[in-house]
Design a protein around this motif. Sequence first.
Motif, PDB file in Angstrom:
ATOM      1  N   VAL A   1       0.751  -1.103  -0.089  1.00  0.00           N
ATOM      2  CA  VAL A   1      -0.010  -0.150   0.009  1.00  0.00           C
ATOM      3  C   VAL A   1       0.906   1.225   0.006  1.00  0.00           C
ATOM      4  O   VAL A   1       1.722   1.301   0.722  1.00  0.00           O
ATOM      5  N   THR A   2       0.732   2.119  -0.991  1.00  0.00           N
ATOM      6  CA  THR A   2       1.454   3.408  -1.092  1.00  0.00           C
ATOM      7  C   THR A   2       1.123   4.266  -0.157  1.00  0.00           C
ATOM      8  O   THR A   2      -0.008   4.239   0.316  1.00  0.00           O
ATOM      9  N   VAL A   3       1.880   5.447   0.159  1.00  0.00           N
ATOM     10  CA  VAL A   3       1.689   6.381   0.841  1.00  0.00           C
ATOM     11  C   VAL A   3       0.627   7.030   0.484  1.00  0.00           C
ATOM     12  O   VAL A   3      -0.381   7.751   1.212  1.00  0.00           O
ATOM     13  N   ASP A   4       0.436   7.578  -1.028  1.00  0.00           N
ATOM     14  CA  ASP A   4      -0.635   8.229  -1.662  1.00  0.00           C
ATOM     15  C   ASP A   4      -1.762   7.169  -1.232  1.00  0.00           C
ATOM     16  O   ASP A   4      -2.970   8.077  -1.068  1.00  0.00           O
ATOM     17  N   GLU A   5      -2.015   5.881  -1.395  1.00  0.00           N
ATOM     18  CA  GLU A   5      -3.121   5.421  -1.369  1.00  0.00           C
ATOM     19  C   GLU A   5      -3.821   5.311   0.281  1.00  0.00           C
ATOM     20  O   GLU A   5      -4.921   5.571   0.515  1.00  0.00           O
ATOM     21  N   ILE A   6      -2.875   5.274   1.205  1.00  0.00           N
ATOM     22  CA  ILE A   6      -3.326   5.742   2.550  1.00  0.00           C
ATOM     23  C   ILE A   6      -3.873   6.948   2.857  1.00  0.00           C
ATOM     24  O   ILE A   6      -4.784   7.121   3.559  1.00  0.00           O
ATOM     25  N   VAL A   7      -3.107   7.856   2.202  1.00  0.00           N
ATOM     26  CA  VAL A   7      -3.498   9.464   2.258  1.00  0.00           C
ATOM     27  C   VAL A   7      -5.173   9.517   1.591  1.00  0.00           C
ATOM     28  O   VAL A   7      -5.827  10.057   2.269  1.00  0.00           O
ATOM     29  N   GLN A   8      -5.223   9.006   0.600  1.00  0.00           N
ATOM     30  CA  GLN A   8      -6.275   9.064  -0.209  1.00  0.00           C
ATOM     31  C   GLN A   8      -7.345   8.253   0.593  1.00  0.00           C
ATOM     32  O   GLN A   8      -8.762   8.674   0.464  1.00  0.00           O
ATOM     33  N   THR A   9      -7.107   7.272   1.150  1.00  0.00           N
ATOM     34  CA  THR A   9      -8.220   6.508   2.033  1.00  0.00           C
ATOM     35  C   THR A   9      -8.756   7.414   3.029  1.00  0.00           C
ATOM     36  O   THR A   9      -9.849   7.495   3.379  1.00  0.00           O
ATOM     37  N   ILE A  10      -7.747   8.124   3.785  1.00  0.00           N
ATOM     38  CA  ILE A  10      -8.075   9.207   4.763  1.00  0.00           C
ATOM     39  C   ILE A  10      -8.982  10.355   4.428  1.00  0.00           C
ATOM     40  O   ILE A  10      -9.942  10.543   4.878  1.00  0.00           O
ATOM     41  N   TYR A  11      -8.708  10.561   3.161  1.00  0.00           N
ATOM     42  CA  TYR A  11      -9.257  11.901   2.489  1.00  0.00           C
ATOM     43  C   TYR A  11     -10.692  11.388   2.065  1.00  0.00           C
ATOM     44  O   TYR A  11     -11.851  11.923   2.200  1.00  0.00           O
ATOM     45  N   LYS A  12     -10.463  10.528   1.061  1.00  0.00           N
ATOM     46  CA  LYS A  12     -11.942  10.134   0.337  1.00  0.00           C
ATOM     47  C   LYS A  12     -12.811   9.408   1.392  1.00  0.00           C
ATOM     48  O   LYS A  12     -14.003   9.041   1.081  1.00  0.00           O
TER      49      LYS A  12
ATOM     50  N   GLN B   1      -8.508  -1.286  -2.713  1.00  0.00           N
ATOM     51  CA  GLN B   1      -8.938  -2.100  -3.913  1.00  0.00           C
ATOM     52  C   GLN B   1      -9.913  -1.811  -4.611  1.00  0.00           C
ATOM     53  O   GLN B   1     -10.081  -1.728  -5.938  1.00  0.00           O
ATOM     54  N   GLY B   2     -11.353  -1.413  -3.710  1.00  0.00           N
ATOM     55  CA  GLY B   2     -12.436  -1.093  -4.721  1.00  0.00           C
ATOM     56  C   GLY B   2     -12.542   0.442  -5.051  1.00  0.00           C
ATOM     57  O   GLY B   2     -13.263   0.797  -6.034  1.00  0.00           O
ATOM     58  N   ASN B   3     -11.724   1.241  -4.512  1.00  0.00           N
ATOM     59  CA  ASN B   3     -12.003   2.815  -4.876  1.00  0.00           C
ATOM     60  C   ASN B   3     -10.812   3.508  -5.472  1.00  0.00           C
ATOM     61  O   ASN B   3     -10.988   4.465  -6.193  1.00  0.00           O
ATOM     62  N   LEU B   4      -9.468   2.920  -5.177  1.00  0.00           N
ATOM     63  CA  LEU B   4      -8.317   3.659  -5.571  1.00  0.00           C
ATOM     64  C   LEU B   4      -7.499   2.629  -6.589  1.00  0.00           C
ATOM     65  O   LEU B   4      -6.550   3.391  -7.245  1.00  0.00           O
ATOM     66  N   ARG B   5      -7.759   1.570  -6.597  1.00  0.00           N
ATOM     67  CA  ARG B   5      -6.965   0.539  -7.859  1.00  0.00           C
ATOM     68  C   ARG B   5      -7.838   0.074  -8.836  1.00  0.00           C
ATOM     69  O   ARG B   5      -7.800  -0.926  -9.420  1.00  0.00           O
ATOM     70  N   LYS B   6      -8.993   0.809  -9.215  1.00  0.00           N
ATOM     71  CA  LYS B   6      -9.554   0.382 -10.364  1.00  0.00           C
ATOM     72  C   LYS B   6      -9.108   0.618 -11.579  1.00  0.00           C
ATOM     73  O   LYS B   6      -8.088   1.461 -11.818  1.00  0.00           O
TER      74      LYS B   6
END
Length: 356
Positions: free
Chosen positions: A307-318, A351-356
Motif C-alpha cells: 500500500v503506497t503512501v498516496d493510497e493511505i492518504v487518499q483513504t483518509i481523505y476520500k 482495492q475497490g476505490n483507488l485501484r480500479k
Amino acid sequence: MNITSGIVPKPQKTVIYGVEGIGKTTFASQFPDPVFIDTEDSTLYLNVKRFDKPTSWEMLLQQVDYVKANRPCKTLVIDTMDWAEELCKKHLMQKNGWNAIDATGYGARYVALSGEIGGLLNKLSEVIEVGINVVITAHAWLRKKEEPDEMGAYDRYELKLEKKTAPLVKEWADMVLFANYKTLILTDEKTNSKKATGGQRVMYTTHRPTWDAKNRLGLPDELPFEYSQIAQAFIKATTPATPATPVSESTQSVEPKDAEIADQNLGPIPPEQPEPVHQPDPAPEFTEEIPSSIPQNIADLMKINHVTVDEIVQTIYKGGFMPADTPLENIPDDLWDYLATNWNNTLVFIQGNLRK
C-alpha cells in the motif's frame, strides 16, 4: 461409507513452555525447516528464517495466512504466545476504546480476547491441514492452585496467558512440553543442613499436579531438554510410511529370453522425465519510503500489502475521516489505530476505490 484403521501420520501442533532463559527458542529452531514469527526478538542470535517482527495483531495474522498460502517452510514457530497475546490485547483496546483488558461487564473483554486467540488457533489448524507443523512457545509462571476437595493450596506452573486463553492453547495442541531446571537437594548428615545443586535442563511430557504437559507420541515422563530426545518419535508421527512397490504377475512370468525379445521389439525405453514445476513469479519488491509520521504498525501493514503512501492518504481523505488538506503529521493517533484495527476493511476500500 469408508472405515479405516491404523496410525495416520500428520503434522504436529506443539506447545513448548518453560521458565525464563531455559532455551525454548533454540529448542524450537531444531524442528524441521522452521520459519519464525518472532514477537520479542528472541531469534536475533540464531541463524534461522524469520518474518519481520509483527507490530500489530493484524500483521501477525497476515503472516500466518502467508505461510498457509505459500508454504515456505515445514514448521511455523510463533515465539512467544504470551507476547502475541499482548498484541491481541492492544488490538482489542484500540478497536473498542478500552483502557485495559479486565473483568468489566462480567468478563466480556476476556471473552473477546479468547475469541481472537481462538481465531488465531483456527488459522494455525489450517496451516496444519496444508502439511506444515506448528510450534508455539510461551513463558511459564507460578500460580496458586486450590482444589475444592483438598485442604490448602499449592503452586503450579502454567502457561503465561490469561485464564480464558491458556486452556484454548493447551486443548488445541497435540503435545505440550514443560521445560524447567531440575534441582537436587542434598542434606549434610553432620549438620542436617540442606543445599540445592544441579540445574540440569529437563522437559516433562505428562501432566502432574504442579505443571501441565501432555504428548501422544509415547514419550517418557521426563527427558533432557534437547530436541534429539523427541526427534525420532516426532518424525515417525509426521512422516507417512513408504508403501512397498507391488510386483505384477506379468513381470514374474517373463523368462529372461522373452524379456530380451521384448526389449528388441520395443527398443530402448527413454528415462521418465519429471513434469516441470511451475514456480510463481516473485512479487515485486516494495521499495517506497514511508515517512516517520505514519506509525510503525501501519507502515508494516503497508509494506506487507504494498500500500503506497498516496493510497493511505487518499483513504483518509476520500473516506471522509479528515479534510483533504490535512498533513500527515496532524492525523490523530486514534484514526491510525482505527485503520490498523480495521485493516481488512481499509484494503477493501483501497482495492475497490483507488485501484480500479
